[in-house]
Design an enzyme around this catalytic site. Structure first.
Site, short mmCIF file in Angstrom:
data_model
loop_
_atom_site.label_atom_id
_atom_site.label_comp_id
_atom_site.label_asym_id
_atom_site.label_seq_id
_atom_site.Cartn_x
_atom_site.Cartn_y
_atom_site.Cartn_z
N ASP A 262 -4.11 -1.55 10.06
CA ASP A 262 -5.10 -0.60 10.58
C ASP A 262 -6.35 -0.64 9.71
O ASP A 262 -6.44 -1.42 8.77
CB ASP A 262 -4.51 0.81 10.64
N ASP B 67 -7.55 1.33 7.41
CA ASP B 67 -7.31 1.56 5.98
C ASP B 67 -6.72 0.32 5.32
O ASP B 67 -7.12 -0.07 4.22
CB ASP B 67 -6.29 2.69 5.80
N GLU C 242 0.85 -1.19 0.00
CA GLU C 242 0.00 0.00 0.00
C GLU C 242 0.89 1.25 0.00
O GLU C 242 1.62 1.48 0.95
CB GLU C 242 -0.85 -0.12 1.28
N ASP D 84 -0.94 -2.27 5.92
CA ASP D 84 -0.87 -1.85 7.32
C ASP D 84 -1.93 -2.57 8.13
O ASP D 84 -3.00 -2.88 7.63
CB ASP D 84 -1.11 -0.35 7.43
#
Ligand code: 1YM
Length: 638
Positions: free
Chosen positions: A501, A503, A426, A499
């Protein structure tokens, strides 16, 4: 099965419940919705154990109308209520208020256990509930005791005579512990329903007081019924009229049902003591070798030969759909997630049980046997033909295809599917770390910029107009949709590195939806993986530990010396991680753990993606926040 009884004196070493409230994630994996539902599974497991050991045959689960309380009851012996000779407390109270060692080996009897926390499950649930009421029917009476946050608030009360026996546990999870205390009725119903095929003699009822519905989830048809459902979901017809089924009831129970279909996939589901072993193991190895030997023997006896064609084990299993359930008194599991059985004796046990039975079945059902063998010969021929076609394509276009590769792809040197890997990363900054940290012989990196297009519900030409997804398809080399051709595959593993998280989860979901809709074969062939980058760094003096999530962090912290002074830091994103650290923890095959993406059920996965990524954006965001972890972990079984 056994009449040995568990009495108060059998409860081994006792310890209070403070550790459970202090580090809940260590016991139930997390304090999110998944951890919350884990409480239900723990209590249900205890009731199922009572069934497995031959004392109960019905379980009822009730979701109460506010959605934050559950009752589980069984018609077993009832948890013992007698006084412990040393502690002078009722067994029930000790069982629910201490981390005891539940197992009892004194009389040489080893009970089956469905998994979970081996007897301490009910005390863990008690510790994490703001209220729990245990009602026991036993010895001709009804008994009841109430607890708050793991502590008794009443004495065990003898409420009067009662005919019958059983255990009922009502509990309200503690909002001080859990991020949410709202149960998901569909999740509970699905969990119970999938259990019911394996435990076909068990009557399972689910009462949903929110929807005012009662579901009888019993599947008396058991594993053969489950097989028919899986085949229907695969949407390819079976090649024989009837499946092969086999049950062994003496000693440790084993059960199998299998049938060949016209699909090119192989679907094997295995269970140990009712728990899914999605990474297989020794029992599954026995199933595979038993089938292969039976088929080969049959082909030899009936002189089925095709000139110039050798039949491989994969040819034999192409199109096979099989379910295997075994019960093992002392299962040994392997791996971080305990999804693989390791008992060495199980391979020969399963092989030696299936092979002769399947061979006689083939000989007694010649029509079916010939349909199966015909299917296998076809698979071998198709394999040969496609190998020839593939080498043709390779020779022609290797250079040409290289020229069409996206500019931002950092390719690897190797072209062997056995070792080459493509990391989808990403953003450019994480991409930079990955490029620096990778082994450029075997590892390629493709950074994806910004948000990926939501491909759900879009036609392929629209999807491929999106530069990111178009680059992705070119890098992988197979094409997509109708044009998909696995022979073009340029890497053995496609690894999503995002990641840890919200997102990152969102992008993972979008990419998986894209693969599921337009490159399904890639997932079916087991080529798609999720990397697990660490979320925390824990420094203790000169030692450094990496934790992938909160539960893992808790586990590491709990394992440190009492006087250790750990420093915990949380990574904001992969981009800020030192490339060396990324390489060591996440890229290097020697240290990393990858999760393989699998499709459990096409229908369910399809529904989930429609729900997750369908049209309504406001709902979608909430849904993703609540469910992404579950959707990815459960529906796709990664
Ligand atoms: C709704 C949950 O817990 N049923 C249940 C639990 C137990 C017994 C019977 C039981 C076991 C034994 C003897 C024995 C127990 N579990 C534990 C422990 N239903 C539910 N039903 N008599 C009754 O194992 O010998 C102790 S008793 F500790 F494992 F949790």
């Amino acid at each position: 099965m056994s009449t040995a009884t568990y009495t108060a004196k059998d409860i081994g070493v006792l310890e209070g419940l403070e550790p459970v409230r202090k580090r809940p994630s260590m016991y139930i994996g997390g304090v999110d919705a998944k951890g919350l539902h884990h409480l239900v599974w723990e209590i249900v497991d205890n009731a199922v154990d009572e069934y497995l050991n031959g004392f109960a045959d019905a379980i009822t689960v009730t979701l109460h109308k506010n959605g934050d309380a559950v009752t589980v009851s069984d018609n077993g012996r009832g948890i013992p209520v007698d006084l412990h000779p040393k502690y002078k407390r009722p067994a029930l109270e000790l069982i629910l208020t201490t981390l005891h060692s539940g197992a009892k080996f004194g009389d040489g009897e080893v009970y089956f256990h469905s998994g979970g926390l081996h007897g301490v499950g009910s005390s863990v649930v008690n510790a994490l509930s703001r209220k729990l009421i245990a009602t026991i029917h036993r010895d001709g009476f009804e008994w009841q005791q109430t607890f708050r946050r793991g502590k008794p608030v009443t004495e065990l009360e003898k409420r009067g005579p009662f005919r019958g026996h059983g255990t009922t546990i009502y509990f309200e999870p503690d909002p001080d512990i859990f991020k949410t205390t709202q149960f998901d009725s569909k999740w509970i119903r699905e969990h119970l329903e999938s259990m019911s095929y394996i435990h076909s003699g068990l009557k399972i009822t689910f009462k949903d007081e929110i929807a005012k519905e009662t579901y009888d989830l019993t599947h008396a048809g058991g594993i053969p019924e489950f097989l028919q459902r899986l085949i229907a979901e695969g949407q390819k017809p079976a090649v024989t009229e009837t499946p092969f089924t086999l049950v062994r009831n003496n000693g440790e129970k084993m059960e199998v049902a299998l049938q060949w279909t016209e699909s090119t996939d192989e679907v094997i589901r295995s269970y140990v003591n009712g728990i899914r072993t999605s990474a297989g193991g020794t029992h599954e190895a026995g199933l595979k070798s038993g089938i292969a030997k039976a088929i080969r023997n049959y082909m030899e006896t009936h002189e089925v030969k095709v000139k110039g064609l050798t039949i491989t084990a994969e040819d034999i299993r192409e199109g096979l759909v099989a379910i295997l359930s075994v019960f093992v008194r002392e299962p040994m599991f392997q791996g971080q997630t305990k999804e693989k059985l390791n008992n060495p004796e199980m391979t020969a046990a399963v092989d030696g049980w299936i092979r002769p039975a399947l061979e006689s079945w083939l000989n007694a059902n010649r029509t079916a046997a010939d349909q199966i063998v015909g299917r296998i010969v076809l698979a071998a021929k198709a394999r040969l033909a496609s190998r020839e076609a593939a080498s043709e394509v390779k020779r022609k276009s290797a250079t040409q295809r290289r020229l069409n590769l996206p500019g931002k792809l950092a390719d690897c040197k190797s072209t062997s599917l056995d070792e080459s890997e493509l990391f989808l990363v990403e953003g450019d900054s994480a991409g930079g770390s990955a490029k620096q940290g990778r082994n450029n012989k075997t590892q390629a990196v493709l950074p994806l910029r910004g948000k990926i297009l939501n491909a759900e519900g879009l036609a392929l030409n629209k999807v491929l107009a999106n530069a990111e997804l178009n680059d992705l398809v070119s890098a992988i080399g197979t094409g997509a949709g109708e044009k998909f051709d696995i022979n073009g595959l340029r890497y053995g593993k496609i690894i999503l590195l995002m990641d840890a998280d919200a997102d990152g989860h969102h992008i993972t979901t979008l990419l998986l939806a894209f693969f599921f809709r337009h490159m399904t074969e890639l997932i079916r062939k087991g080529r798609v993986y999720l990397a697990q980058p660490p979320l925390y760094r824990i420094d203790v003096g000169k030692e450094t530990y990496w934790a992938r999530d909160d539960a893992h962090k808790e586990e590491i912290l709990a394992g440190l010396r009492a006087n250790a002074k750990p420093e915990v830091s949380r990574f904001k994103g992969l981009g800020e991680m030192d490339p060396k650290v990324l390489a060591e923890t996440t890229l290097d095959p020697r240290n990393r753990t990858l999760l393989q993406v699998q499709i459990d059920s096409y229908l369910e996965t399809d529904k989930t993606f429609v729900e997750l990524l369908g049209k309504d954006p406001s709902q979608r965001y909430r849904f993703i926040m609540d469910k992404a972890a579950r959707a990815v972990a459960e529906e796709l079984d990664v």
